[in-house]
Design an enzyme around this catalytic site. Structure first.
Site, PDB file in Angstrom:
ATOM      1  N   LYS A 207       0.818  -1.219   0.000  1.00 52.86           N
ATOM      2  CA  LYS A 207       0.000   0.000   0.000  1.00 52.86           C
ATOM      3  C   LYS A 207       0.854   1.273   0.000  1.00 52.86           C
ATOM      4  O   LYS A 207       0.399   2.319  -0.445  1.00 52.86           O
ATOM      5  CB  LYS A 207      -0.976  -0.031   1.162  1.00 52.86           C
ATOM      6  CG  LYS A 207      -2.050  -1.110   0.965  1.00 52.86           C
ATOM      7  CD  LYS A 207      -3.149  -1.056   1.990  1.00 52.86           C
ATOM      8  CE  LYS A 207      -4.254  -2.044   1.667  1.00 52.86           C
ATOM      9  NZ  LYS A 207      -3.816  -3.467   1.816  1.00 52.86           N
TER      10      LYS A 207
HETATM   11  C1  LIG Z   1      -4.410  -4.518   1.138  1.00 50.13           C
HETATM   12  C2  LIG Z   1      -3.662  -5.799   0.996  1.00 50.13           C
HETATM   13  C3  LIG Z   1      -4.058  -6.790   0.069  1.00 50.13           C
HETATM   14  C4  LIG Z   1      -5.298  -6.655  -0.788  1.00 50.13           C
HETATM   15  O1  LIG Z   1      -5.153  -5.685  -1.791  1.00 50.13           O
HETATM   16  P1  LIG Z   1      -6.432  -5.128  -2.578  1.00 50.13           P
HETATM   17  O2  LIG Z   1      -5.907  -4.008  -3.388  1.00 50.13           O
HETATM   18  O3  LIG Z   1      -7.408  -4.668  -1.523  1.00 50.13           O
HETATM   19  O4  LIG Z   1      -6.995  -6.228  -3.392  1.00 50.13           O
HETATM   20  C5  LIG Z   1      -3.277  -7.928  -0.050  1.00 50.13           C
HETATM   21  N1  LIG Z   1      -2.192  -8.118   0.724  1.00 50.13           N
HETATM   22  C6  LIG Z   1      -1.779  -7.191   1.623  1.00 50.13           C
HETATM   23  C7  LIG Z   1      -0.586  -7.482   2.454  1.00 50.13           C
HETATM   24  C8  LIG Z   1      -2.496  -6.004   1.796  1.00 50.13           C
HETATM   25  O5  LIG Z   1      -2.085  -5.084   2.695  1.00 50.13           O
END
Ligand SMILES: *Cc1c(COP(=O)(O)O)cnc(C)c1O
Length: 474
Positions: free
Chosen positions: A120
């Site tokens: 993120k």
């Molecule tokens: C947020 C997250 C996801 C999921 O990603 P999306 O964009 O919501 O599909 C997967 N793995 C980790 C470690 C995350 O922080």
């Protein structure tokens, strides 16, 4: 470039106008009026570019209301080896998203070398700089309110810390996050970051955020904003690393690759869909879910059926009952039929489901190269163990879900790139259970849990949260 709502009833807006907002006024999500198409010559010019050049090449085609010199500066400040320095396996931090090759044709793309060790950061760090830039121009202020079960909150806080005109009020549950995740957030000492620790579970935190956001008068008076996963700028910024990975894993633009993506709210894989629409040669986008398999069910059966409850799993950042970005994909699947989207989501929002098999729409899913699968606790531990034993690489539980499902769809001659969405250090209980040892962790973060913490513990009470905001929003 105008942006339009998937539900067709909201005004068309420019990039800067949707940057700070969430849903469109008609309840839909903003998407570009059309996807800019990269020619063979464009793609040829992009091969060999570094991350910042690629980010500019992609984003300048999606953002045309920020002067390009300014955009270039914001990108250059965001994607540096200093920000993405938390490498663990001798990767080159200059790559920003280094590609790790497990064996010929099988790769892991390290997306989690940023400050919070989860992917993120890739988009959120840019968002922080974009927000500050736009607020600076308008002399505006913003109070970001959010709820987190772990990764989103910390990414938002590290992106917004110390930023002019921005305060963050982040609700997190007393139970449910790992000690590492808690320490990451609560150890921040910046005056503009407020950690509200709620005596309750994540769903209660989310309900409070919804209740505050539904009070439109309060929201306007205190300039409340969000940084949730439907934010278009986040999705757009994520599409860049699909290009970076493609060029790193191939020798010529005649080749195509497949991506396997650990998925929750469909933000990451939606970014891959956009890269594909822009002309990146992607064979398959493989949607990997955990036990919360609402997306896998759709891609297998054509039925989209959000669940009343979320299951708590050992890949917690994928624990969702409905996928908030999914509407963007279905909009394209229907040939951009906004009336159709309104009726489909009308059913979903009144607690129902929809089935695209009946009218043939579902047959078009394969034109978009989508595939899917799901994983469970035992699969996850097995995959962590196998990858450690066979390749000597430690992966986190979410990446393990992606790899497990990706391998089920691997095709001869097509490189498979699995997205590493977090580092194992964030999820030490799962690593210990799988391997019997502690996860590797960047040296700089060795003592994270022993740093002094700054947090405000309170009951799950909307009024108390509102009062806290009133007292601290300035
Ligand atoms: C947020 C997250 C996801 C999921 O990603 P999306 O964009 O919501 O599909 C997967 N793995 C980790 C470690 C995350 O922080």
């Amino acid at each position: 470039m105008n942006y339009l709502s998937t539900r067709g009833l909201a005004p068309q807006l420019r990039f800067s106008e949707i940057l700070l907002g969430g849903l469109a006024s008609d309840g839909g999500l903003y998407v570009p009026e059309s996807y800019p198409r990269l020619s063979a010559a464009d793609l040829a010019a992009m091969r060999g570019m570094n991350y910042r050049d690629l980010a500019f090449a992609v984003l300048s085609r999606l953002i045309d209301d920020i002067p390009h010199d300014d955009l270039r500066r914001l990108i250059d400040r965001t994607y540096t080896a200093e920000v993405y320095r938390y490498t663990t396996n001798g990767e080159n931090a200059q790559d920003i998203t280094p590609l790790k090759t497990l064996e010929p044709g099988l790769h892991v793309l390290a997306l989690s070398n940023g400050p919070t060790l989860a992917f993120k950061d890739m988009a959120m760090q840019l968002l922080g700089n974009l927000f500050e830039y736009v607020l600076d121009k308008t002399h505006g202020e913003l109070n970001i309110l959010g709820a987190t079960s772990g990764d989103t909150g910390s990414a938002a806080e590290y992106a917004m810390r110390g930023k002019r005109g921005i305060r963050v009020f982040m609700l997190s549950p007393v139970h449910g996050m790992t000690r590492f995740q808690q320490a990451q957030m609560y150890a921040l000492q910046d005056a503009n970051i407020h950690n509200l620790v709620i005596r309750g579970v994540f769903d209660q935190c989310q309900d409070i955020v919804k209740a505050v956001s539904n009070d439109l008068d309060f929201k306007a008076r205190h300039r409340i904003g969000a940084v949730n996963s439907i934010n278009w700028a986040r999705v757009a910024a994520q599409s860049v690393y699909y290009f970076k990975a493609y060029f790193a894993a191939t020798h010529s633009n005649e080749q195509s690759v497949s991506f396997s993506v650990p998925s929750g709210n469909f933000g990451n894989v939606c970014a891959g869909h956009i890269a594909r629409q822009m002309g990146l040669p992607i064979e398959k986008l493989i949607v990997a879910t955990n036990e919360n398999d609402v997306l896998d069910e759709f891609f297998r059966t054509g039925v989209y059926r959000p669940r009343p409850e979320t299951q708590h799993t050992s890949s917690p950042s994928m624990d969702i009952s409905k996928a908030s970005n999914f509407e963007r994909f279905v909009f394209d699947l229907t040939g951009r039929d906004a009336a159709r989207i309104r009726s489909l989501w009308n059913a979903v929002e009144s607690g129902g489901s929809f089935d695209l098999k009946a009218d043939g729409l579902f047959d078009r899913v394969s034109d978009f190269g989508m595939a899917s699968g799901s994983s469970n606790h035992a699969n996850r531990l097995d995959t962590i163990r196998t990858v450690y034993e066979v390749y000597g690489t430690m992966i986190d539980p979410h990446t393990a879900d992606g790899l497990k499902v990706g391998l089920e769809h691997r095709e001869p001659g097509v490189p498979l790139i699995c997205m590493e969405t977090a580092q194992p250090a964030k999820f030490e209980d799962a690593i210990r259970e799988a391997l019997g040892i502690d996860p590797v962790r960047p040296a700089e973060l060795a003592d994270l849990e022993s740093l002094p913490q700054r947090k405000h513990v309170m009951d799950a009470d909307v009024h108390a949260v509102k009062q806290y905001i009133v007292d601290h929003a300035g």
